[in-house]
Scaffold this motif. Structure first.
Motif, PDB file in Angstrom:
ATOM      1  N   GLY A 245       6.217   5.078  -0.304  1.00  0.00           N
ATOM      2  CA  GLY A 245       6.261   3.654  -0.001  1.00  0.00           C
ATOM      3  C   GLY A 245       4.873   3.052   0.032  1.00  0.00           C
ATOM      4  N   PRO A 246       4.780   1.729  -0.165  1.00  0.00           N
ATOM      5  CA  PRO A 246       3.474   1.055  -0.126  1.00  0.00           C
ATOM      6  C   PRO A 246       2.935   0.997   1.288  1.00  0.00           C
ATOM      7  CG  PRO A 246       5.243  -0.547  -0.360  1.00  0.00           C
ATOM      8  CD  PRO A 246       5.883   0.808  -0.470  1.00  0.00           C
ATOM      9  N   ARG A 247       1.620   0.923   1.391  1.00  0.00           N
ATOM     10  CA  ARG A 247       0.968   0.824   2.696  1.00  0.00           C
ATOM     11  C   ARG A 247      -0.464   0.336   2.507  1.00  0.00           C
ATOM     12  NH1 ARG A 247       0.899   6.495   2.303  1.00  0.00           N
ATOM     13  NH2 ARG A 247       3.042   6.190   1.573  1.00  0.00           N
ATOM     14  N   LYS A 248      -1.110  -0.043   3.581  1.00  0.00           N
ATOM     15  CA  LYS A 248      -2.501  -0.426   3.513  1.00  0.00           C
ATOM     16  C   LYS A 248      -3.366   0.825   3.476  1.00  0.00           C
ATOM     17  CE  LYS A 248      -1.760  -4.751   6.041  1.00  0.00           C
ATOM     18  NZ  LYS A 248      -2.119  -5.549   7.237  1.00  0.00           N
ATOM     19  N   ARG A 249      -4.566   0.696   2.939  1.00  0.00           N
ATOM     20  CA  ARG A 249      -5.430   1.862   2.757  1.00  0.00           C
ATOM     21  C   ARG A 249      -5.816   2.508   4.086  1.00  0.00           C
ATOM     22  NH1 ARG A 249      -9.728   0.770  -2.203  1.00  0.00           N
ATOM     23  NH2 ARG A 249      -8.187   0.136  -3.762  1.00  0.00           N
ATOM     24  N   LYS A 250      -6.048   1.715   5.093  1.00  0.00           N
ATOM     25  CA  LYS A 250      -6.496   2.246   6.378  1.00  0.00           C
ATOM     26  C   LYS A 250      -5.333   2.658   7.274  1.00  0.00           C
ATOM     27  CE  LYS A 250     -10.801   1.432   5.347  1.00  0.00           C
ATOM     28  NZ  LYS A 250     -11.740   2.556   5.081  1.00  0.00           N
ATOM     29  N   GLU A 251      -4.112   2.408   6.824  1.00  0.00           N
ATOM     30  CA  GLU A 251      -2.954   2.698   7.655  1.00  0.00           C
ATOM     31  C   GLU A 251      -2.661   4.195   7.685  1.00  0.00           C
ATOM     32  OE1 GLU A 251       1.806   1.420   7.911  1.00  0.00           O
ATOM     33  OE2 GLU A 251       0.499   0.649   6.318  1.00  0.00           O
ATOM     34  N   ASP A 252      -2.290   4.714   8.840  1.00  0.00           N
ATOM     35  CA  ASP A 252      -1.925   6.116   8.993  1.00  0.00           C
ATOM     36  C   ASP A 252      -0.484   6.304   8.506  1.00  0.00           C
ATOM     37  OD1 ASP A 252      -1.453   8.717   9.655  1.00  0.00           O
ATOM     38  OD2 ASP A 252      -2.073   8.522  11.748  1.00  0.00           O
ATOM     39  N   PRO A 253      -0.289   7.037   7.402  1.00  0.00           N
ATOM     40  CA  PRO A 253       1.065   7.171   6.850  1.00  0.00           C
ATOM     41  C   PRO A 253       2.020   7.911   7.781  1.00  0.00           C
ATOM     42  CG  PRO A 253      -0.461   8.655   5.731  1.00  0.00           C
ATOM     43  CD  PRO A 253      -1.289   7.769   6.595  1.00  0.00           C
ATOM     44  N   LYS A 254       1.485   8.825   8.582  1.00  0.00           N
ATOM     45  CA  LYS A 254       2.364   9.589   9.471  1.00  0.00           C
ATOM     46  C   LYS A 254       2.975   8.688  10.546  1.00  0.00           C
ATOM     47  CE  LYS A 254       0.010  14.019   8.795  1.00  0.00           C
ATOM     48  NZ  LYS A 254      -0.722  15.142   9.453  1.00  0.00           N
ATOM     49  N   LYS A 255       2.182   7.758  11.055  1.00  0.00           N
ATOM     50  CA  LYS A 255       2.715   6.850  12.057  1.00  0.00           C
ATOM     51  C   LYS A 255       3.763   5.917  11.461  1.00  0.00           C
ATOM     52  CE  LYS A 255      -1.415   6.790  14.991  1.00  0.00           C
ATOM     53  NZ  LYS A 255      -2.494   5.945  15.581  1.00  0.00           N
ATOM     54  N   ALA A 256       3.596   5.608  10.166  1.00  0.00           N
ATOM     55  CA  ALA A 256       4.551   4.722   9.502  1.00  0.00           C
ATOM     56  C   ALA A 256       5.749   5.493   8.961  1.00  0.00           C
ATOM     57  CB  ALA A 256       3.855   3.972   8.368  1.00  0.00           C
ATOM     58  N   GLY A 257       5.750   6.813   9.154  1.00  0.00           N
ATOM     59  CA  GLY A 257       6.849   7.627   8.650  1.00  0.00           C
ATOM     60  C   GLY A 257       6.850   7.769   7.145  1.00  0.00           C
ATOM     61  N   LEU A 258       5.649   7.727   6.544  1.00  0.00           N
ATOM     62  CA  LEU A 258       5.526   7.798   5.093  1.00  0.00           C
ATOM     63  C   LEU A 258       4.824   9.079   4.662  1.00  0.00           C
ATOM     64  CD1 LEU A 258       4.364   4.125   4.377  1.00  0.00           C
ATOM     65  CD2 LEU A 258       6.657   5.071   4.027  1.00  0.00           C
ATOM     66  N   GLY A 259       5.113   9.500   3.434  1.00  0.00           N
ATOM     67  CA  GLY A 259       4.388  10.614   2.835  1.00  0.00           C
ATOM     68  C   GLY A 259       3.164  10.096   2.103  1.00  0.00           C
ATOM     69  N   ASP A 260       2.542  10.952   1.309  1.00  0.00           N
ATOM     70  CA  ASP A 260       1.315  10.568   0.619  1.00  0.00           C
ATOM     71  C   ASP A 260       1.562   9.696  -0.605  1.00  0.00           C
ATOM     72  OD1 ASP A 260      -0.116  11.901   2.469  1.00  0.00           O
ATOM     73  OD2 ASP A 260      -0.813  13.519   1.166  1.00  0.00           O
ATOM     74  N   CYS A 261       2.771   9.679  -1.155  1.00  0.00           N
ATOM     75  CA  CYS A 261       3.051   8.867  -2.343  1.00  0.00           C
ATOM     76  C   CYS A 261       3.126   7.402  -1.937  1.00  0.00           C
ATOM     77  CB  CYS A 261       4.361   9.284  -3.000  1.00  0.00           C
ATOM     78  SG  CYS A 261       4.784   8.289  -4.451  1.00  0.00           S
ATOM     79  N   VAL A 262       2.238   6.587  -2.529  1.00  0.00           N
ATOM     80  CA  VAL A 262       2.190   5.170  -2.191  1.00  0.00           C
ATOM     81  C   VAL A 262       3.111   4.346  -3.079  1.00  0.00           C
ATOM     82  CG1 VAL A 262      -0.174   5.423  -1.376  1.00  0.00           C
ATOM     83  CG2 VAL A 262       0.244   4.687  -3.725  1.00  0.00           C
ATOM     84  N   ASP A 263       3.863   5.008  -3.945  1.00  0.00           N
ATOM     85  CA  ASP A 263       4.838   4.355  -4.834  1.00  0.00           C
ATOM     86  C   ASP A 263       4.175   3.288  -5.712  1.00  0.00           C
ATOM     87  OD1 ASP A 263       7.350   4.240  -5.891  1.00  0.00           O
ATOM     88  OD2 ASP A 263       8.110   2.776  -4.463  1.00  0.00           O
ATOM     89  N   CYS A 264       2.988   3.645  -6.233  1.00  0.00           N
ATOM     90  CA  CYS A 264       2.264   2.711  -7.102  1.00  0.00           C
ATOM     91  C   CYS A 264       2.838   2.663  -8.505  1.00  0.00           C
ATOM     92  CB  CYS A 264       0.784   3.092  -7.179  1.00  0.00           C
ATOM     93  SG  CYS A 264       0.494   4.736  -7.883  1.00  0.00           S
ATOM     94  N   ASN A 265       3.624   3.687  -8.860  1.00  0.00           N
ATOM     95  CA  ASN A 265       4.307   3.766 -10.156  1.00  0.00           C
ATOM     96  C   ASN A 265       3.359   4.017 -11.323  1.00  0.00           C
ATOM     97  OD1 ASN A 265       7.151   3.716 -10.637  1.00  0.00           O
ATOM     98  ND2 ASN A 265       6.810   2.086 -12.131  1.00  0.00           N
TER      99      ASN A 265
END
Length: 460
Positions: A245-265
């Motif tokens: 999923g998309p996220r901001k660069r400084k955002e912690d993906p673990k806190k957002a429940g996201l993996g490393d894939c930013v889904d940039c396609n």
């Protein structure tokens, strides 16, 4: 509340492009490897016909005279066994590489991929980036659009004609082919083949593109037979990448429940086959590594660990070790080496002369005016070297016989000559009606070039 969900709707289907694939230009480690290999392949392909050996074109497949010159050796239709060795060694080498590294042949060396990406590069230079090309195709026709399209197709046609001409230089002496091209003196047959191959190159690399790999090429269909759990293929690390999923660069993906894939396609945008590697291994994947380079760029920008997409075997994905000495891989390697060694031994033992004995079956023997028995023969001798050679013929197996034959037989390079030979003997000295004899043909310029042919001498 009850939902009517069909079973087929629950299956995740691989990504398929509905229209033309607009490949995004990508830089990176694997792209650099492919680009160097592509340049090496194209330069070698163009340069080989210009290499001279012994004052002649080193590699020339002269179909008209049925002579194939390869660095001083002349191969005739009788030597076509070597083609079987070449095809067999090539096939097992492909099996070996596929079992080891997957479809890297398709991704890095296959001419279809090399020329397809070359045409894509031209497209990028004339029409702009991926987004600009999409916008250009959707825009109405204008002077700027016509100019860009004309420039692109003109470059494609120029590359196609040059490619076809380079290919024909393997069959027609290069200096003659290119001299006639600049003088506009090509024959109708030459023009037909050049423009046919140019049309095929233009159509394949410019329009069919990935369809040749995913639909027409049989290799994509049976490649899985050569795969095993230790084969290195382009793999997406699902455990690390999901949830994407998309996220901001400084955002912690673990806190957002996201993996490393930013889904940039971007892994889809750069794929020549238009697939999404995140949907798992697909037969359309050509192991080119472009998605790895694209993903690594994104990981660097976000400060994540690289190689979310990487070359990895199924065993490595499951936490096991890859066996580099597995039976299938060693078997393919051994068969490849065995066939290549056999081909080399055959080539070294090949005699640069071919001969056969032709008998007139209507007159096996005749009596001359002296009462002696004469047997007429015709020796067919082929000079398989690239120099004019002189030969002499001798006879064994018939003591006291006389051999009537030219003392010196001169045959041009790659030519065949029919030499009349007469053997004369006294019939009373022979105990059998048919006596085995041997003709020996020796080259005067090179004592190592010799051949023997067996026949029979008949009497009444």
């Amino acid at each position: 509340m009850k939902f009517d969900i069909k079973e087929e709707d629950m299956i995740i289907k691989p990504y398929k492009s509905e229209g033309p694939i607009y490949i995004r230009e990508q830089k990176g480690f694997f792209q650099k490897i492919r680009r160097y290999l592509s340049w090496l392949l194209m330069i070698t392909f163009i340069a080989i016909p210009f290499i001279q050996y012994g004052g002649k074109q080193a590699v020339l497949l002269d179909v008209a005279t049925q002579q194939f010159r390869v660095f001083g050796a002349t191969f005739l239709p009788q030597d076509f066994m070597i083609l079987a060795w070449i095809f067999m060694s090539g096939a097992f080498a492909l099996f070996f590489v596929t079992n080891w590294l997957g479809r890297v042949w398709c991704g890095y060396i296959c001419p279809q991929t090399v020329w397809m990406l070359l045409f894509t590069w031209v497209e990028h230079k004339t029409e702009g980036t991926r987004n600009q090309r999409i916008k250009l195709d959707k825009s109405p026709w204008s002077f700027d659009k016509v100019r860009k399209k004309t420039l692109k197709h003109a470059a494609w046609l120029l590359i196609s004609v040059f490619t076809a001409t380079s290919f024909m230089a393997y069959f027609i002496p290069a200096h003659t082919l290119y001299a006639d091209m600049f003088l506009l003196e090509w024959s109708g047959l030459t023009s037909f083949w050049v423009f046919l191959f140019a049309f095929c190159t233009y159509g394949n690399a410019g329009f069919l593109r990935e369809k040749m790999c995913t639909v027409a090429c049989p290799y994509s269909r049976f490649q899985a037979v050569m795969f095993d759990k230790d084969t290195l293929v382009v793999t997406y690390d699902t455990a690390r990448g999901e949830n994407r999923g998309p996220r901001k660069r400084k955002e912690d993906p673990k806190k957002a429940g996201l993996g490393d894939c930013v889904d940039c396609n971007l892994c889809v945008d750069v794929c020549p086959a238009g697939i999404d590697i995140r949907n798992g291994m697909q037969y359309e994947c050509i192991n080119c590594g472009l998605c790895i380079d694209a993903c690594n760029d994104t990981m660097s920008k976000f400060g994540y660990e690289k190689n979310l997409i990487r070359y990895e075997s199924e065993n490595q994905t499951n936490g096991k070790k890859t066996d580099p000495f597995r039976l299938k891989l060693l078997g393919y390697a051994s068969l490849t080496a065995l066939i290549i060694i056999t081909m080399i031994v055959w080539a070294f033992n090949r005699t640069p002369i071919e001969a056969s004995v032709i008998r007139d079956r209507n007159a096996l023997y005749r009596m001359n005016y002296e009462g002696l028995v004469e047997n007429p023969y015709t020796l067919s001798i082929i000079n398989k070297t690239q120099q004019t050679m002189s030969y002499q013929i001798s006879l064994d197996g018939l003591a006291g016989a006389t051999l009537k034959v030219p003392t010196r037989i001169v045959i041009e390079a790659g030519e065949m000559d029919l030499v009349p030979v007469t053997v004369i003997a006294d019939g009373y000295d022979l105990s059998k009606k048919a006596t085995a004899i041997t003709f020996t043909i020796d080259a005067l310029e090179d004592s190592s070039i010799t051949i023997t042919k067996d026949s029979y001498f008949y009497k009444n």
